[in-house]
Design a protein around this motif. Structure first.
Motif, PDB file in Angstrom:
ATOM      1  N   GLU A  99      33.566  -9.510 -18.574  1.00 60.06           N
ATOM      2  CA  GLU A  99      32.507  -8.531 -18.397  1.00 60.06           C
ATOM      3  C   GLU A  99      32.237  -8.255 -16.930  1.00 60.06           C
ATOM      4  OE1 GLU A  99      29.101  -9.820 -20.543  1.00 60.06           O
ATOM      5  OE2 GLU A  99      30.109  -9.675 -22.484  1.00 60.06           O
ATOM      6  N   LYS A 100      32.561  -9.207 -16.073  1.00 57.33           N
ATOM      7  CA  LYS A 100      32.352  -9.028 -14.641  1.00 57.33           C
ATOM      8  C   LYS A 100      33.519  -8.303 -13.989  1.00 57.33           C
ATOM      9  CE  LYS A 100      29.325 -12.979 -14.197  1.00 57.33           C
ATOM     10  NZ  LYS A 100      29.473 -14.098 -15.069  1.00 57.33           N
ATOM     11  N   GLY A 101      34.506  -7.893 -14.782  1.00 57.39           N
ATOM     12  CA  GLY A 101      35.621  -7.116 -14.263  1.00 57.39           C
ATOM     13  C   GLY A 101      36.820  -7.930 -13.834  1.00 57.39           C
ATOM     14  N   ASP A 102      36.747  -9.226 -13.949  1.00 51.75           N
ATOM     15  CA  ASP A 102      37.896 -10.070 -13.597  1.00 51.75           C
ATOM     16  C   ASP A 102      38.806 -10.221 -14.800  1.00 51.75           C
ATOM     17  OD1 ASP A 102      36.721 -10.486 -11.141  1.00 51.75           O
ATOM     18  OD2 ASP A 102      35.717 -12.327 -11.775  1.00 51.75           O
ATOM     19  N   SER A 103      40.027 -10.639 -14.561  1.00 56.03           N
ATOM     20  CA  SER A 103      40.917 -10.915 -15.688  1.00 56.03           C
ATOM     21  C   SER A 103      40.759 -12.378 -16.079  1.00 56.03           C
ATOM     22  CB  SER A 103      42.374 -10.627 -15.316  1.00 56.03           C
ATOM     23  OG  SER A 103      42.792 -11.511 -14.305  1.00 56.03           O
ATOM     24  N   LEU A 104      41.057 -12.659 -17.318  1.00 58.19           N
ATOM     25  CA  LEU A 104      40.966 -14.023 -17.824  1.00 58.19           C
ATOM     26  C   LEU A 104      42.283 -14.719 -17.516  1.00 58.19           C
ATOM     27  CD1 LEU A 104      38.945 -15.787 -19.328  1.00 58.19           C
ATOM     28  CD2 LEU A 104      40.014 -15.125 -21.445  1.00 58.19           C
ATOM     29  N   ASP A 105      42.230 -15.718 -16.636  1.00 60.67           N
ATOM     30  CA  ASP A 105      43.445 -16.369 -16.149  1.00 60.67           C
ATOM     31  C   ASP A 105      44.269 -17.034 -17.240  1.00 60.67           C
ATOM     32  OD1 ASP A 105      42.818 -15.653 -13.574  1.00 60.67           O
ATOM     33  OD2 ASP A 105      41.742 -17.525 -13.167  1.00 60.67           O
ATOM     34  N   GLY A 106      43.618 -17.665 -18.198  1.00 62.22           N
ATOM     35  CA  GLY A 106      44.334 -18.471 -19.176  1.00 62.22           C
ATOM     36  C   GLY A 106      44.875 -17.713 -20.362  1.00 62.22           C
ATOM     37  N   GLU A 107      44.999 -16.401 -20.289  1.00 58.48           N
ATOM     38  CA  GLU A 107      45.470 -15.620 -21.435  1.00 58.48           C
ATOM     39  C   GLU A 107      46.987 -15.498 -21.388  1.00 58.48           C
ATOM     40  OE1 GLU A 107      45.118 -11.040 -22.885  1.00 58.48           O
ATOM     41  OE2 GLU A 107      43.445 -11.892 -21.793  1.00 58.48           O
ATOM     42  N   ARG A 108      47.635 -15.823 -22.509  1.00 58.71           N
ATOM     43  CA  ARG A 108      49.090 -15.666 -22.585  1.00 58.71           C
ATOM     44  C   ARG A 108      49.535 -15.655 -24.035  1.00 58.71           C
ATOM     45  NH1 ARG A 108      48.288 -20.708 -22.971  1.00 58.71           N
ATOM     46  NH2 ARG A 108      49.635 -22.438 -23.099  1.00 58.71           N
ATOM     47  N   ARG A 109      50.732 -15.190 -24.245  1.00 56.82           N
ATOM     48  CA  ARG A 109      51.313 -15.196 -25.574  1.00 56.82           C
ATOM     49  C   ARG A 109      51.617 -16.619 -25.992  1.00 56.82           C
ATOM     50  NH1 ARG A 109      50.944 -10.658 -28.445  1.00 56.82           N
ATOM     51  NH2 ARG A 109      52.913  -9.850 -29.132  1.00 56.82           N
ATOM     52  N   CYS A 110      51.358 -16.949 -27.236  1.00 53.38           N
ATOM     53  CA  CYS A 110      51.785 -18.243 -27.777  1.00 53.38           C
ATOM     54  C   CYS A 110      53.272 -18.166 -28.048  1.00 53.38           C
ATOM     55  CB  CYS A 110      51.056 -18.558 -29.084  1.00 53.38           C
ATOM     56  SG  CYS A 110      49.307 -18.855 -28.923  1.00 53.38           S
TER      57      CYS A 110
END
Length: 111
Positions: A99-110
Motif C-alpha cells: 500500500e505504501k508503493g513498495d514491492s513485496l520482496d519475498g514474492e516468487r513463484r513456487c
C-alpha cells in the motif's frame, strides 16, 4: 526461516493464481509430492478439507507462520482459527508494504 531452495514450506503463505479461488491467500499445510501441496485458509477451505494445488499455480511469499508450522509439526493438525489468524497477520504486516508503493520482496513463484 530462509531456506536456499524455493521448495514450498509447511506454514508458508501463498497466493492462489489459478482456479476458483484465484486472488485469495492460503497456508501450505502439507506436501503431497514435488508438484502438489495441500492448502487451507481456515474459512472457506477448512483444515479438514484442504485444497490440493499444483505449486505452479501458486505465488509463494517468503513468510512462514511459525505458529501454524509448529502446531502442524507437534500435533499433526492446526485449528481453523489459527489459520485465519496467520493469514490476517500476514496481510496486516506484510501487505501494508504494498500500500505504501513498495514491492513485496519475498514474492516468487513456487517451484
Amino acid at each position: 526461516m530462509n531456506e536456499s531452495d524455493s521448495t514450498p514450506r509447511i506454514g508458508q503463505i501463498v497466493l492462489i493464481n489459478k482456479g476458483r479461488d484465484a486472488g485469495q491467500f492460503a497456508v501450505i499445510i502439507r506436501h503431497i509430492d514435488e508438484r502438489f501441496v495441500l492448502i487451507a485458509d481456515g474459512d472457506k477451505r477448512k483444515f479438514d478439507s484442504p485444497k490440493k494445488k499444483n505449486i505452479q499455480h501458486l505465488t509463494c511469499y517468503d513468510y512462514v507462520s511459525m505458529e501454524v508450522r509448529n502446531s502442524l509439526i507437534e500435533a499433526g493438525r492446526v485449528t481453523n482459527g489459527k489459520l485465519r489468524w496467520a493469514l490476517g497477520k500476514f496481510v496486516e504486516e506484510e501487505l501494508d508494504v504494498l500500500e505504501k508503493g513498495d514491492s513485496l520482496d519475498g514474492e516468487r513463484r513456487c517451484n
